[in-house]
Design a protein around this motif. Structure first.
Motif, PDB file in Angstrom:
ATOM      1  N   THR A 207       0.831  -1.210   0.000  1.00  0.00           N
ATOM      2  CA  THR A 207       0.000   0.000   0.000  1.00  0.00           C
ATOM      3  C   THR A 207       0.865   1.258   0.000  1.00  0.00           C
ATOM      4  N   ILE A 233      -5.642  -8.792  -6.462  1.00  0.00           N
ATOM      5  CA  ILE A 233      -5.215  -8.697  -5.070  1.00  0.00           C
ATOM      6  C   ILE A 233      -5.440 -10.029  -4.364  1.00  0.00           C
ATOM      7  N   ASN A 240      -6.359  -7.062   1.700  1.00  0.00           N
ATOM      8  CA  ASN A 240      -7.245  -6.888   0.551  1.00  0.00           C
ATOM      9  C   ASN A 240      -8.031  -5.588   0.652  1.00  0.00           C
ATOM     10  N   THR A 241      -8.545  -5.300   1.848  1.00  0.00           N
ATOM     11  CA  THR A 241      -9.337  -4.094   2.056  1.00  0.00           C
ATOM     12  C   THR A 241      -8.492  -2.839   1.849  1.00  0.00           C
ATOM     13  N   LYS A 244      -7.477  -2.470  -1.883  1.00  0.00           N
ATOM     14  CA  LYS A 244      -8.671  -2.091  -2.647  1.00  0.00           C
ATOM     15  C   LYS A 244      -8.904  -0.588  -2.574  1.00  0.00           C
ATOM     16  N   LYS A 245      -8.752  -0.013  -1.369  1.00  0.00           N
ATOM     17  CA  LYS A 245      -8.942   1.435  -1.200  1.00  0.00           C
ATOM     18  C   LYS A 245      -7.906   2.225  -2.001  1.00  0.00           C
ATOM     19  N   GLU A 248      -8.866   2.063  -5.678  1.00  0.00           N
ATOM     20  CA  GLU A 248     -10.026   2.927  -5.915  1.00  0.00           C
ATOM     21  C   GLU A 248      -9.615   4.395  -5.926  1.00  0.00           C
ATOM     22  N   HIS A 253     -11.956   0.323 -10.512  1.00  0.00           N
ATOM     23  CA  HIS A 253     -13.182  -0.234  -9.932  1.00  0.00           C
ATOM     24  C   HIS A 253     -13.084  -1.756  -9.866  1.00  0.00           C
ATOM     25  N   GLU A 254     -13.692  -2.324  -8.799  1.00  0.00           N
ATOM     26  CA  GLU A 254     -13.651  -3.770  -8.620  1.00  0.00           C
ATOM     27  C   GLU A 254     -14.586  -4.479  -9.593  1.00  0.00           C
ATOM     28  N   VAL A 265     -10.444  -9.027  -6.509  1.00  0.00           N
ATOM     29  CA  VAL A 265      -9.926  -9.404  -5.195  1.00  0.00           C
ATOM     30  C   VAL A 265     -10.291 -10.861  -4.927  1.00  0.00           C
ATOM     31  N   LYS A 267     -11.409 -13.603  -2.526  1.00  0.00           N
ATOM     32  CA  LYS A 267     -12.104 -13.604  -1.237  1.00  0.00           C
ATOM     33  C   LYS A 267     -11.956 -14.925  -0.466  1.00  0.00           C
TER      34      LYS A 267
END
Length: 274
Positions: A207, A233, A240-241, A244-245, A248, A253-254, A265, A267
C-alpha cells in the motif's frame, strides 16, 4: 530446504489424489504437488478445496489457490504452516505417496476474464497469496493479453520471499515463454519483492509503495490509471481491504466474472488458523 519426491501410486480414498513432491521453504512455508485428475479443467488463478480426513471421519477442507498453470500435468499448492491449525498442522507433514482429498470444482475471481483489457497487469500479494499469481505468471495467455506484468510480493523476511523469487528467476529461462517472447520477456515481467520486518534491498508495504509512487519510480513505470492498468489482489482480509482502497483512489473499480472491471480481489484465501 527439504525436497521429497515419489512415484504416483493409485489413490484409494474417495476424491483423493497422490502427493508427488513436497518442498519446505522455511519453518512456516511449504509447497507440494499432487496428481491431477484427467477430467479437471481450470483457469489459471482459480482455487479448489483440498484437505485430509478428520478424526471423526469427516474431511477437513480448505480453499487453496492452484499455483500451477492450467497446462501442467500436476497440481501445485503453496501453504503456510499453522501449529494449531485444524488442517495445516497435519498437512505440513505429508510425504510423497500420501493422499490428500481434492474436490475438483475450481472457482475464483483472480482470472483474466474478470478484467477489462488493458496494457499493464499488477499482481499484488502478501505471503502465500502469491499462489494464484504463480499460476498466472506461468500462463502464456497472461502475456498475450498484457504488455507488462508487475509482480509485487511482500513478506516479513527475505526467506519468505524465496518461493516467489525462485519461480520468477526460473520463468526468465522458461522454454515456452522464452520461445514466445525471447529476450524481451525479462522486460515484460517485472518483479518487486519487499520485506516489512527484515532489512532487504527493497522494503515497505505494498500500500505504501503504491501510494507514494516508489514502485513506479523504481521500475520506471507511469502512474496507475484506469485507462491502462489492471490489478489482482490476494492476501489477508485486512490487506485486501487496504489495497482495494488504494486502487479505488487511482480511479480503478472492482470487477467480477460476471462484470469485468479494472481490478479483482480473491475472497477465499488460506491464512492464519487453517
Amino acid at each position: 530446504m527439504q525436497v521429497a519426491e515419489a512415484s504416483t501410486p493409485k489413490p484409494t480414498l474417495p476424491d483423493a489424489q497422490t502427493v508427488t513432491s513436497v518442498r519446505h521453504w522455511t519453518d512456516s512455508l511449504f509447497s507440494f504437488r499432487i496428481s491431477r485428475p484427467a477430467s479437471l479443467r481450470f483457469r489459471s488463478g482459480e482455487f479448489v478445496m483440498i484437505g485430509l480426513p478428520g478424526d471423526n471421519g469427516k474431511p477437513i477442507l480448505r480453499a487453496y489457490s492452484i499455483a500451477s498453470p492450467n497446462w501442467d500435468d500436476e497440481l501445485e499448492f503453496y501453504s503456510i504452516k499453522v501449529p494449531d491449525g485444524p488442517l495445516t498442522s497435519r498437512l505440513q507433514h505429508i510425504q510423497p505417496g500420501d493422499q490428500v482429498i481434492l474436490r475438483p470444482k475450481p472457482v475464483g475471481t483472480l482470472v483474466l476474464d474478470a478484467l477489462l483489457p488493458g496494457k499493464r497487469l499488477w499482481f499484488l500479494a502478501t505471503g502465500t497469496g502469491l499462489a494464484p499469481f504463480a499460476s498466472l505468471m506461468r500462463d502464456p495467455e497472461t502475456f498475450e493479453r498484457y504488455e507488462q506484468v508487475v509482480m509485487m510480493h511482500t513478506c516479513r523476511t527475505a526467506d519468505e520471499l524465496t518461493y516467489g523469487r525462485e519461480l520468477v528467476e526460473n520463468l526468465k529461462h522458461d522454454p515456452l515463454l522464452g520461445e514466445l517472447y525471447g529476450a524481451d520477456f525479462a522486460k515484460r515481467l517485472l518483479y518487486y519483492p519487499t520485506t516489512t520486518r527484515e532489512d532487504s534491498p527493497l522494503m515497505g508495504r505494498i500500500t505504501d509503495n503504491l501510494q507514494s509512487g516508489k514502485v513506479n519510480a523504481d521500475l520506471n513505470l507511469p502512474p496507475i490509471t484506469p485507462e491502462t492498468d489492471r490489478a489482482m489482489i490476494c492476501g489477508s482480509l485486512a490487506f485486501n481491504t487496504d489495497v482495494k482502497k488504494v486502487l479505488e483512489g487511482f480511479g480503478l473499480h472492482e470487477g467480477a466474472n460476471s462484470e469485468p472491471r479494472e481490478f479483482v480481489v480473491e475472497k477465499a484465501f488460506v491464512g492464519d488458523g487453517v
